[in-house]
Enzyme design. Sequence first.
Site: not given
Ligand code: F6R
Length: 257
Positions: A67, A142, A144, A149
Amino acid sequence: MELMVAKDYQEMSLLAAEVIAKQVKKKPDSVLGLATGSTPLGMYGKLLDMVNNENVSFKNVTTFNLDEYVGLALQHAQSYHTYMMEHFFSKIDIDLSNTHIPYCESKFINEIEVCNKACAEYDDLIEHLGGIDLQILGIGSNGHIGFNEPATSLETGTHIVSLTEETRIANARFFSSFDEVPTHAITMGVGTILKSKEILLLANGSNKAEVIANMFSGRVDTFLPASLLQVHPNVTVIIDKEAASKLENKYQTNGHI
Ligand code: F6R
């Protein structure tokens, strides 16, 4: 799903790096799906050590990131392009033309067909190159994965998404204010992710304990996108003890769930 509970973040990062190194040694022209965020930083660090000391090479590897924000210039300090260059790509022997990160300029957010075309081309390219051999994932508190989401229905392919307030608050720590956090992102869809041959999800810290426990609830729920991974035949989850702390006792060690 295979579950591995590491004693701490360092061990989680090493175990994850070992999975990638093994994949790349087995198939030097592997197609890897990569994630950003705090969670995989240690893993990228361990991989750099392996590139420097253990002859692990990314020379023939192709990568696709999950992403990217919409609304940040590629060179913005918080763009995922910058993240990948700083933490990984500029330090390994990968051919940069084989690294792919989805992108759509914010000016096109109101001309959604331009972004939709970029999304479809991203999925087509993954398919054209034989699909993702190993996809790395983090998880949002959450639930995701990528920026898919929680919602009543989830899109399968790469698409543009509005970020939830919860995700924007979680990511505000990287920006000088909440208002600077982009409102939209481009992300692989759950279908893109689930088409990967193998998936490795990482999580650490007590703030992920609840979502990890929910993910292993045995139910598939679009309001917890990570729960969809339960239908994939080849998923490994590596978490540290803190992230495992709300799992039922029988799952607090390595095993099959
Ligand atoms: C990042 C991504 C997100 C993160 C998630 C956890 O490329 O796709 O889904 O993996 O938001 O983020 P952290 O690792 O910062 O807790």
